[in-house]
Write an enzyme that holds these catalytic residues in place. Structure first.
Site, PDB file in Angstrom:
ATOM      1  CG  ASP A 134      -6.061   0.236   6.099  1.00 55.75           C
ATOM      2  OD1 ASP A 134      -5.976  -1.108   5.620  1.00 55.75           O
ATOM      3  OD2 ASP A 134      -5.306   1.020   6.275  1.00 55.75           O
ATOM      4  CB  THR A 190      -0.725  -0.042   1.183  1.00 53.27           C
ATOM      5  OG1 THR A 190      -1.900  -1.093   1.143  1.00 53.27           O
ATOM      6  CG2 THR A 190      -1.704   1.500   1.420  1.00 53.27           C
ATOM      7  NE  ARG A 243      -9.791  -6.515   2.824  1.00 54.86           N
ATOM      8  CZ  ARG A 243      -8.807  -5.764   2.964  1.00 54.86           C
ATOM      9  NH1 ARG A 243      -8.335  -5.163   1.733  1.00 54.86           N
ATOM     10  NH2 ARG A 243      -7.985  -5.717   3.866  1.00 54.86           N
TER      11      ARG A 243
HETATM   12  N1  GLY Z   1      -3.909  -1.744   4.113  1.00 49.27           N
HETATM   13  C1  GLY Z   1      -4.694  -2.227   3.070  1.00 49.27           C
HETATM   14  C2  GLY Z   1      -5.760  -3.038   2.852  1.00 49.27           C
HETATM   15  O1  GLY Z   1      -5.875  -3.680   3.793  1.00 49.27           O
HETATM   16  O2  GLY Z   1      -6.575  -3.251   1.975  1.00 49.27           O
END
Ligand code: GLY
Length: 296
Positions: free
Chosen positions: A197, A166, A194
């Site tokens: 965060d 990320t 899905r």
């Molecule tokens: N931190 C990136 C995710 O869980 O999608």
């Protein structure tokens, strides 16, 4: 001004991250050039007197275009073999924010998040309607296959874990305004639909000039459950230094079974990062430094 802030001077600051994870021997080659390019893009904006918001967009867009990171081109694949991207951005000067999720066709998710922030009617959009919003608002789109690199396709076929991480950026501009942005392809082999965060304001991204700005990386479910970035910024409420707050809060991720890390800056340009993984890619530039720093 609080007593422990009285001696602080404003230093224009930019910090980026390219994800936290296992690391490995190929990381330097895969990520170093992108980290420096992202710092240059955002720093050029700040040097020209641009806003923190424009700086974090510039940095994150560079990382989204770089296949060495799990965001934009090079995103990991879902269990169904497609790319679904999340991103968010926040302006600490007025708490405007934009968040997008499950994008399949928007070339730079961070630019769509910014378009939502500017529009101001909605904070969070997801799925095909969000890609359509991009088309209607002049945010470039492309074919879903354009995000899938041969490396990520091969990893998916081998059921191997993905590389890259990320991405995110935080900044303080010359007016003392803060901003944060985060972008991701999410977790390897995630269930289609899905959302992690990186699309959740408060958990993966937050900015408030009274506190600072932060961007997280790692296992999204646990980062959401801890509301990680807000938890860190909240503990900086009384003029606390990120160098104390970030390393104190990030280890809590372990208590809920999560792994990851984050970067944070306060409104003076004091910054910090921490992670509970073997590795995290980070970089920074600040007015009192001669040159940008990248740590891989
Ligand atoms: N931190 C990136 C995710 O869980 O999608």
């Amino acid at each position: 001004m609080l007593r422990n802030e009285a001696k602080q001077v404003l230093r224009v600051t930019l910090m980026i991250h390219g994800g936290a994870g296992a690391g490995g021997p190929d990381l330097d080659r895969a990520q170093r050039p992108g980290c420096f390019s992202a710092l240059k893009a955002g720093w050029d904006v700040l040097l020209a007197g641009g806003s923190a918001v424009d700086a974090v967009v510039a940095s994150v867009a560079v990382l989204e275009d770089d296949p060495g990171f799990n965001a934009g081109v090079g995103s990991v694949l879902t269990s169904a073999g497609g790319v679904e991207m999340d991103a968010s951005i926040m302006d600490g000067s007025d708490l405007r924010a934009g968040a997008v999720a499950l994008l399949r066709e928007t070339r730079n998710p961070v630019r769509l998040a910014r378009a939502l922030l500017v529009d101001g009617r909605h904070v969070f959009m997801a799925g095909p309607a969000a890609d359509e919003y991009a088309r209607q608002h002049g945010v470039p789109t492309c074919a879903p296959e354009d995000f899938v690199t041969p490396q990520q396709r091969q990893r998916w076929q081998d059921a191997a874990s993905g590389a890259g991480g990320t991405v995110g950026a935080v900044a303080v501009d010359r007016n003392g305004h803060t901003a944060a942005a985060t972008s991701t392809g999410g977790m390897d082999g995630k269930q289609p639909g899905r959302i992690g965060d990186s699309a959740v304001i408060g958990a993966g991204t937050y900015a408030d000039d009274r506190l600072g700005a932060g961007s997280a990386t790692g296992t999204g479910e646990e980062i959401i459950r801890l509301n990680l970035v807000c938890a860190v910024l909240g503990s900086m409420r009384h003029g606390g230094d990120p160098a104390n707050a970030v390393p104190r809060v990030v280890p809590l991720l372990r208590s809920v079974g999560g792994t990851g890390g984050m970067i944070a800056v306060d409104r003076f340009g004091r910054f910090a990062y921490a992670h509970n993984t073997p590795h995290m890619s980070v970089g920074w530039m600040r007015t009192d430094l001669d040159a940008p720093v990248v740590v891989l």
